[in-house]
Design a protein around this motif. Structure first.
Motif, PDB file in Angstrom:
ATOM      1  N   ILE A 160      11.295  -2.110 -23.935  1.00 42.73           N
ATOM      2  CA  ILE A 160      11.809  -1.662 -22.614  1.00 42.73           C
ATOM      3  C   ILE A 160      13.242  -3.044 -22.481  1.00 42.73           C
ATOM      4  N   TYR A 161      14.265  -2.679 -22.217  1.00 44.37           N
ATOM      5  CA  TYR A 161      15.801  -3.937 -22.234  1.00 44.37           C
ATOM      6  C   TYR A 161      15.748  -3.864 -20.468  1.00 44.37           C
ATOM      7  N   SER A 162      15.748  -3.136 -20.606  1.00 47.88           N
ATOM      8  CA  SER A 162      16.065  -2.198 -18.887  1.00 47.88           C
ATOM      9  C   SER A 162      15.184  -1.796 -17.810  1.00 47.88           C
ATOM     10  N   CYS A 163      15.413  -1.790 -16.488  1.00 50.80           N
ATOM     11  CA  CYS A 163      14.019  -1.278 -15.646  1.00 50.80           C
ATOM     12  C   CYS A 163      14.682  -1.377 -14.449  1.00 50.80           C
ATOM     13  N   ASN A 164      14.403  -0.353 -12.792  1.00 49.45           N
ATOM     14  CA  ASN A 164      14.494  -0.409 -11.632  1.00 49.45           C
ATOM     15  C   ASN A 164      13.641  -0.068 -11.246  1.00 49.45           C
ATOM     16  N   CYS A 165      12.877  -1.343 -10.710  1.00 48.01           N
ATOM     17  CA  CYS A 165      11.154  -0.779  -9.770  1.00 48.01           C
ATOM     18  C   CYS A 165      11.734  -0.585  -8.353  1.00 48.01           C
ATOM     19  N   MET A 166      11.826   0.309  -8.065  1.00 48.62           N
ATOM     20  CA  MET A 166      12.260   1.365  -7.072  1.00 48.62           C
ATOM     21  C   MET A 166      11.823   1.032  -5.364  1.00 48.62           C
ATOM     22  N   GLU A 167       9.900   1.266  -6.252  1.00 46.91           N
ATOM     23  CA  GLU A 167       9.427   0.716  -5.406  1.00 46.91           C
ATOM     24  C   GLU A 167       8.120   0.711  -5.775  1.00 46.91           C
ATOM     25  N   GLY A 168       7.332  -0.489  -4.889  1.00 44.61           N
ATOM     26  CA  GLY A 168       5.870  -1.380  -5.267  1.00 44.61           C
ATOM     27  C   GLY A 168       6.327  -2.587  -6.209  1.00 44.61           C
TER      28      GLY A 168
ATOM     29  N   MET B 249       0.713  -2.974  -9.334  1.00 42.59           N
ATOM     30  CA  MET B 249      -0.253  -4.255  -8.534  1.00 42.59           C
ATOM     31  C   MET B 249      -0.284  -3.462  -7.142  1.00 42.59           C
ATOM     32  N   ARG B 250      -2.016  -3.291  -7.166  1.00 48.06           N
ATOM     33  CA  ARG B 250      -2.478  -2.416  -5.672  1.00 48.06           C
ATOM     34  C   ARG B 250      -3.888  -3.252  -5.471  1.00 48.06           C
ATOM     35  N   SER B 251      -3.715  -3.026  -4.890  1.00 50.43           N
ATOM     36  CA  SER B 251      -5.118  -3.561  -3.265  1.00 50.43           C
ATOM     37  C   SER B 251      -6.013  -2.931  -4.622  1.00 50.43           C
ATOM     38  N   SER B 252      -6.521  -2.380  -4.701  1.00 46.30           N
ATOM     39  CA  SER B 252      -7.456  -2.284  -5.374  1.00 46.30           C
ATOM     40  C   SER B 252      -8.417  -2.830  -6.871  1.00 46.30           C
TER      41      SER B 252
ATOM     42  N   ARG C 222       0.768  -1.645  -0.213  1.00 43.26           N
ATOM     43  CA  ARG C 222       0.311   0.202   0.093  1.00 43.26           C
ATOM     44  C   ARG C 222       0.452   1.160   0.147  1.00 43.26           C
ATOM     45  N   GLY C 223       1.842   1.013  -0.617  1.00 44.15           N
ATOM     46  CA  GLY C 223       2.642   2.294  -0.199  1.00 44.15           C
ATOM     47  C   GLY C 223       2.505   2.929  -1.878  1.00 44.15           C
TER      48      GLY C 223
END
Length: 176
Positions: free
Chosen positions: A122-130, A171-174, A86-87
């Motif tokens: 999209i060849y690379s990514c940084n998922c910093m939050e969530g 990906m959210r709870s709602s 939920r952040g």
């Protein structure tokens, strides 16, 4: 807490298997999977053992046949539960491997990557939050790729051999 029920038949018929934790190989419990009920938690089901192959992100609800979870077939061989989140959400995507090239940061869903990013891959990514899900086609269709927080230096690190991503969402709870 979390529970998922796999059924061999469509419309929740036939032999079933209840699961409440990660499972590396479901073969000993059922031969094929034609329907699923998610009673709690958030899950990623995989086509192959040990969290390999096609990925299907599942939230609470009923999936009476494999088309309802955007499945390509009735084969589910492993599953993982992931915790509710939920952040804040923040992710950077790049048009080159190793987090090089054009970069764009996102904090919300993207129904069409090319329209917003200007590149097809999209060849690379940084998922910093969530937690995030990439989709093969625009408007959240096609193959799914589940991403946890962390650095993904090549598309193969999120289970994809082709960097063409059409859309992605948080990906959210709602949504679940």
């Amino acid at each position: 807490m979390g529970k998922i029920i796999f059924y061999e038949g469509s419309n929740f018929q036939g032999r079933s298997y209840e699961c409440s934790a990660d499972c590396t190989d479901t073969y000993r419990y059922f031969n094929c999977c034609n329907s699923i009920r998610v009673m709690g938690g958030y899950w990623v089901a995989y086509e192959k053992p040990y969290y390999m192959g096609y990925q299907y992100v599942l939230g609470r609800g009923e999936y009476p046949n494999f088309h309802h979870w955007m499945g390509f077939n009735s084969c589910i061989r492993s599953c993982q539960m992931f915790p509710p989140y939920r952040g804040a959400y923040r992710m950077r995507i790049y048009n080159r491997p190793e987090m090089y090239g054009h970069m764009m940061e996102f904090t919300d869903d993207c129904p069409n990557v090319y329209d917003r990013f200007g590149y097809h891959g999209i060849y690379s990514c940084n998922c910093m939050e969530g937690y995030w899900t990439f989709y093969e086609h625009p408007n959240y269709r096609g193959r799914q790729y589940f991403l946890r927080p962390g650095e993904y230096r090549a598309c193969s690190e999120w289970g994809c051999m082709n960097p063409m991503i059409g859309s992605f969402r948080r990906m959210r709870s709602s949504l679940m």
